[in-house]
Design an enzyme around this catalytic site. Structure first.
Site, mmCIF file in Angstrom:
data_model
loop_
_atom_site.group_PDB
_atom_site.id
_atom_site.type_symbol
_atom_site.label_atom_id
_atom_site.label_comp_id
_atom_site.label_asym_id
_atom_site.label_seq_id
_atom_site.Cartn_x
_atom_site.Cartn_y
_atom_site.Cartn_z
ATOM 1 N N GLU A 121 -6.074 3.031 3.337
ATOM 2 C CA GLU A 121 -6.629 3.540 4.595
ATOM 3 C C GLU A 121 -8.079 4.003 4.488
ATOM 4 O OE1 GLU A 121 -5.336 3.315 7.431
ATOM 5 O OE2 GLU A 121 -3.186 3.077 7.139
ATOM 6 N N ASP A 168 0.838 -1.194 0.000
ATOM 7 C CA ASP A 168 0.000 0.000 0.000
ATOM 8 C C ASP A 168 0.878 1.251 0.000
ATOM 9 O OD1 ASP A 168 0.792 -0.811 2.539
ATOM 10 O OD2 ASP A 168 -1.239 -1.078 3.265
#
Length: 382
Positions: A132, A73
């Site tokens: 997120e 990520d």
């Protein structure tokens, strides 16, 4: 292969320049520049307009029978950093407080190794935005980003863990992380004077009943061994002490180790909200959003192999861990591709993930790369 010094410099640059999900433009450009420095003979890159900051890199295998994938990520959190580090965030109120700067650095290390040492099988390295907040993995999947030669047979990923020793690898069979579902509820009644409650319709009373009632969702509908969480984290209502509120807005999170459990909790929360609204004559607005945050469930065969490799690999510190209630949008990918997710220890036990003082131990970077390159190479022989 990138040296330890070079990797630390990359990590510190990424840490100093964090960006929020789906806005990782500078991060995207920096990563492409680093990838361009690697041997290009076996590399190809896929980007898509629907998720413009995502990067999918393919390393062609020399005798490929399958395609393995590694995911990292890219995004940061809206947090004001308080570490005092020389390379602290230069972007106000944005910080890599969840270790994604480590994740990207390790992914570049893996890519560097396999660009110089052609793998047997094809390897994909997926630089994924918006873990997120906006489930970038699901967005990329839904836009058909994984297609043809860019479609994996297996997917692997890690997450740093400050509570574990630097470089330690830890995972488990079955569910590692919970699924998460966002909950937003509004009860809409009629405001009025505190002295004349009969002429108003109090939304705070209705909402308070809802908050109390949902505390029974887990305790009376979910197997205690399975586990689940319903947390109401936000409750906004009212303007003054002598005004009956005509609207109450509530936000919370639902977490479960299984998707079936998530569906049970969602069903009962909806029933409670509808019942409260009817009982108190309130208009109801109810919204759930799970997106890509499904439970991270490790595939049995792939994880058996992973655990066996890590337990017997020289210089790898490995342990089995219990599942955690944190959510990770790799759960969406693990629901569509078999594979394994695991923890990488970064030794900062005084600070949790998402802390504005998180300071992971950089010695974990090379330890992680060495363990993962060894595993992927062994998996390609399977």
């Amino acid at each position: 292969m990138l040296t330890d010094t070079a990797l630390i410099q990359i990590r510190r640059h990424l840490h100093a320049h964090p960006e929020i999900g789906l806005k990782e433009v500078a991060t995207h450009d920096f990563l492409l520049k680093q990838i361009a420095k690697l041997p290009q003979e076996n590399l190809s890159i896929e980007t898509i307009s629907e998720v413009p900051t995502a990067i999918l890199v393919r390393v062609a295998g020399f005798a490929a029978t399958k395609t393995l994938a590694w995911r990292t990520d890219m995004d940061a959190l809206p947090i004001m950093e308080k570490t005092g580090l020389a390379f602290a965030s230069q972007n106000d109120h944005v910080m890599h407080a969840c270790g994604h700067d480590f994740h990207m650095t390790i992914a570049l290390g893996l890519l560097s190794y396999f660009a110089e040492n052609q793998p047997k099988d094809n390897l994909l390295v997926f630089f994924q935005p918006a873990e997120e907040n906006e489930f970038g993995g699901k967005r990329f999947f839904d836009a058909n980003g994984f297609h043809d030669q860019f479609k994996p047979d297996e997917f692997y990923a890690l997450h740093v863990n400050p509570l574990l020793p630097a470089g330690q690898i830890a995972t488990r069979k079955g569910t590692l992380f919970a699924g998460s579902n966002e909950l937003r509820v509004s009860f809409i009644g009629r405001s009025g004077h505190a002295a004349y409650p009969q002429k108003a319709n109090d939304s705070i009373v209705a909402a308070a009943n809802f908050v109390t009632s949902v505390q029974t969702v887990v305790s009376r509908n979910i197997d205690p061994i399975e586990g689940g969480v319903v947390t109401i984290g936000k409750f906004n209502s009212g303007q003054a002490m002598n005004i009956i509120s005509g609207q109450a807005d509530i936000e919370g999170t639902i977490r479960s180790f299984t998707q079936a459990g998530m569906e049970v909790m969602t069903k009962h929360i909806r029933m409670i909200a509808q019942g409260v609204a009817a009982a108190f004559d309130q208009e109801l607005k109810l919204n759930f959003r799970q997106g890509g945050y499904m439970p991270v469930v490790n595939d049995k065969e792939a994880t058996d192999f992973f655990i066996d490799y890590m337990e017997h690999a020289a210089q790898v510190d490995f342990q089995i861990v219990e599942p955690a209630m944190i959510a990770e949008d790799f759960g969406f990918l693990s629901n569509h591709f078999k594979g394994t997710m695991f923890w990488l220890g970064v030794n900062d036990p005084t600070h949790t993930l998402h802390s504005n003082q998180l300071n992971p131990d950089e010695s974990a970077i090379m330890k992680g790369i060495n363990a993962i390159t060894g595993f992927l190479t062994a998996r390609m022989q399977k």
